[in-house]
Scaffold this motif. Structure first.
Motif, mmCIF file in Angstrom:
data_model
loop_
_atom_site.group_PDB
_atom_site.id
_atom_site.type_symbol
_atom_site.label_atom_id
_atom_site.label_comp_id
_atom_site.label_asym_id
_atom_site.label_seq_id
_atom_site.Cartn_x
_atom_site.Cartn_y
_atom_site.Cartn_z
ATOM 1 N N GLU A 2 23.109 120.512 33.075
ATOM 2 C CA GLU A 2 22.191 119.383 33.181
ATOM 3 C C GLU A 2 21.569 119.127 31.812
ATOM 4 O OE1 GLU A 2 18.239 118.012 35.583
ATOM 5 O OE2 GLU A 2 19.300 119.804 36.259
ATOM 6 N N ALA A 3 21.806 117.915 31.303
ATOM 7 C CA ALA A 3 21.299 117.588 29.964
ATOM 8 C C ALA A 3 19.887 117.019 30.055
ATOM 9 C CB ALA A 3 22.221 116.581 29.295
ATOM 10 N N ALA A 4 19.063 117.330 29.057
ATOM 11 C CA ALA A 4 17.736 116.735 28.947
ATOM 12 C C ALA A 4 17.459 116.411 27.482
ATOM 13 C CB ALA A 4 16.672 117.692 29.493
ATOM 14 N N VAL A 5 17.001 115.196 27.228
ATOM 15 C CA VAL A 5 16.684 114.795 25.858
ATOM 16 C C VAL A 5 15.256 115.216 25.536
ATOM 17 C CG1 VAL A 5 16.256 112.819 24.340
ATOM 18 C CG2 VAL A 5 18.306 112.862 25.770
ATOM 19 N N HIS A 6 15.092 116.004 24.465
ATOM 20 C CA HIS A 6 13.750 116.411 24.053
ATOM 21 C C HIS A 6 13.232 115.547 22.919
ATOM 22 C CE1 HIS A 6 13.250 120.124 26.492
ATOM 23 N NE2 HIS A 6 14.499 119.794 26.714
ATOM 24 N N ASP A 7 14.141 115.150 22.043
ATOM 25 C CA ASP A 7 13.819 114.216 20.967
ATOM 26 C C ASP A 7 14.993 113.283 20.837
ATOM 27 O OD1 ASP A 7 11.355 115.125 19.709
ATOM 28 O OD2 ASP A 7 12.494 116.918 19.147
ATOM 29 N N LEU A 8 14.698 112.029 20.563
ATOM 30 C CA LEU A 8 15.788 111.115 20.211
ATOM 31 C C LEU A 8 15.165 109.931 19.501
ATOM 32 C CD1 LEU A 8 18.857 110.076 22.406
ATOM 33 C CD2 LEU A 8 17.976 108.788 20.468
ATOM 34 N N ASP A 9 15.053 110.069 18.198
ATOM 35 C CA ASP A 9 14.421 109.063 17.368
ATOM 36 C C ASP A 9 15.529 108.442 16.514
ATOM 37 O OD1 ASP A 9 12.767 107.552 15.822
ATOM 38 O OD2 ASP A 9 11.860 109.230 14.736
ATOM 39 N N ALA A 10 16.211 107.461 17.108
ATOM 40 C CA ALA A 10 17.429 106.931 16.490
ATOM 41 C C ALA A 10 17.133 105.990 15.327
ATOM 42 C CB ALA A 10 18.297 106.244 17.541
ATOM 43 N N ARG A 11 16.667 106.591 14.247
ATOM 44 C CA ARG A 11 16.546 105.866 12.982
ATOM 45 C C ARG A 11 16.715 106.880 11.867
ATOM 46 N NH1 ARG A 11 9.957 104.942 13.211
ATOM 47 N NH2 ARG A 11 9.611 107.031 14.028
ATOM 48 N N PRO A 12 17.089 106.425 10.672
ATOM 49 C CA PRO A 12 17.366 107.391 9.610
ATOM 50 C C PRO A 12 16.198 108.348 9.408
ATOM 51 C CG PRO A 12 18.069 105.200 8.942
ATOM 52 C CD PRO A 12 17.336 105.038 10.245
ATOM 53 N N GLY A 13 16.494 109.641 9.431
ATOM 54 C CA GLY A 13 15.452 110.662 9.288
ATOM 55 C C GLY A 13 14.862 111.110 10.620
ATOM 56 N N GLY A 14 15.161 110.386 11.696
ATOM 57 C CA GLY A 14 14.633 110.731 13.014
ATOM 58 C C GLY A 14 15.362 111.928 13.613
ATOM 59 N N ARG A 15 14.614 112.732 14.371
ATOM 60 C CA ARG A 15 15.211 113.932 14.962
ATOM 61 C C ARG A 15 15.806 113.651 16.339
ATOM 62 N NH1 ARG A 15 14.458 118.486 12.865
ATOM 63 N NH2 ARG A 15 13.185 118.617 10.988
ATOM 64 N N TRP A 16 16.767 114.486 16.710
ATOM 65 C CA TRP A 16 17.264 114.444 18.085
ATOM 66 C C TRP A 16 17.510 115.871 18.556
ATOM 67 C CZ3 TRP A 16 21.960 116.410 19.663
ATOM 68 C CH2 TRP A 16 22.859 116.712 18.632
ATOM 69 N N ARG A 17 17.293 116.105 19.831
ATOM 70 C CA ARG A 17 17.566 117.425 20.402
ATOM 71 C C ARG A 17 17.830 117.264 21.896
ATOM 72 N NH1 ARG A 17 14.707 121.975 22.451
ATOM 73 N NH2 ARG A 17 15.849 123.882 21.991
ATOM 74 N N VAL A 18 18.953 117.798 22.329
ATOM 75 C CA VAL A 18 19.334 117.707 23.742
ATOM 76 C C VAL A 18 19.626 119.109 24.264
ATOM 77 C CG1 VAL A 18 20.925 116.665 25.416
ATOM 78 C CG2 VAL A 18 20.412 115.468 23.272
ATOM 79 N N THR A 19 18.957 119.493 25.345
ATOM 80 C CA THR A 19 19.244 120.798 25.932
ATOM 81 C C THR A 19 20.228 120.636 27.085
ATOM 82 O OG1 THR A 19 17.367 120.586 27.430
ATOM 83 C CG2 THR A 19 16.995 121.791 25.384
#
Lengths: 149, 116
Positions: A44-61
């Motif tokens: 089961e995926a969950a998005v913790h961060d998803l800042d879709a712009r240059p320099g933005g972080r993303w993290r999916v568990t």
């Protein structure tokens, strides 16, 4: 890292998908969409961060049915809707340790039947190696796009 | 990292040294997930023997189990062959499966064109 070992450090996948680039780009960049396909079946995926712009972080568990959790995470480098997405990418194991840094480029090229999706992933042995290669990477992407197009 | 990997490698190679267990892994890789009964079906050995093989594979981190009501299912773990595979092979499998899911989802969100 020399070009000679590129076959061992660069993965390239290509698909023709009968959907427009906009639909595909949204599936990659909108959290509610991304969780629907990101994790393997049974996770089961969950998005913790998803800042879709240059320099933005993303993290999916990704949570297994037995409770184990792994994650993928990174930072966006290039965000050009609906054509191109570049981000760093690494696995995190269950203890939270981050694996090898890689960089992923996904391009979406409109074709008469839909979209040609090209995914390139490059592996770097260290964060420093990755940063040192950033300049060359952009040129490489342009070349790839030309070859594809 | 390398030190932590060594015991895992030993158990993975140990688990894969047996032809029946390799055949089980092949079967699971092809099928995705199977009930324990379906895993056993093509093998001319007892259910207990299959069960022991599954235990060895599970301890080596190669497969995982899922229980749904009275059924027990097994499948190859996503990170099963990590210690023995190249980075690129592993990532290729990961992305190929992910793109399959992406494509299915995209299809469901794309209006079908009328054929003229």
């Amino acid at each position: 890292m020399s070009n000679a070992d590129a076959s061992e450090t660069t993965l390239r996948l290509e698909r023709l998908i009968p959907s427009p680039p906009e639909v595909l780009f949204a599936l990659w960049t909108q959290p509610a969409q991304l969780v629907r396909w990101w994790a393997p079946e049974g996770y089961e995926a969950a998005v913790h961060d998803l800042d879709a712009r240059p320099g933005g972080r993303w993290r999916v568990t990704m949570r297994r049915s037995d409770g184990g959790v792994v994650a993928t995470s990174g930072v966006y480098r290039i965000v050009e809707p609906p054509r191109r997405l570049v981000f760093t990418w690494a696995w995190e194991d269950e203890s939270g340790a981050r694996g090898h840094e890689t960089e992923v480029m996904v391009s979406f090229e409109a074709t008469p039947g839909g979209t040609r999706v090209v995914l390139l992933q490059r592996r770097f042995e260290s964060k420093q190696a990755r940063d040192n290669h950033n300049v060359g990477w952009s040129a490489c992407l342009d070349r790839q796009t030309k070859i594809v197009g | 990292m390398a030190a932590a990997l060594a015991p895992r490698l030993d158990s993975v190679f140990g688990a894969l040294a047996d032809p029946t267990r390799r055949a089980i892994i092949d079967r699971l890789l092809a099928a995705g997930e199977l009930s324990v009964g379906d895993v056993a079906a093509p093998f001319a050995i007892s259910a207990q023997a299959i069960s022991r093989h599954l235990q060895v594979l599970e301890r080596a981190g190669l497969i995982e189990r899922r229980i749904e009501r009275q059924w027990r299912f097994v499948r190859v773990r996503a990170d099963a062959l990590e210690p023995v595979e190249s980075w690129i092979t592993r990532q290729k499998r990961h992305w190929t499966a992910a793109l399959d899911r992406l494509e299915a989802l995209a299809a469901a969100q794309t209006p079908k064109r009328r054929k003229s």
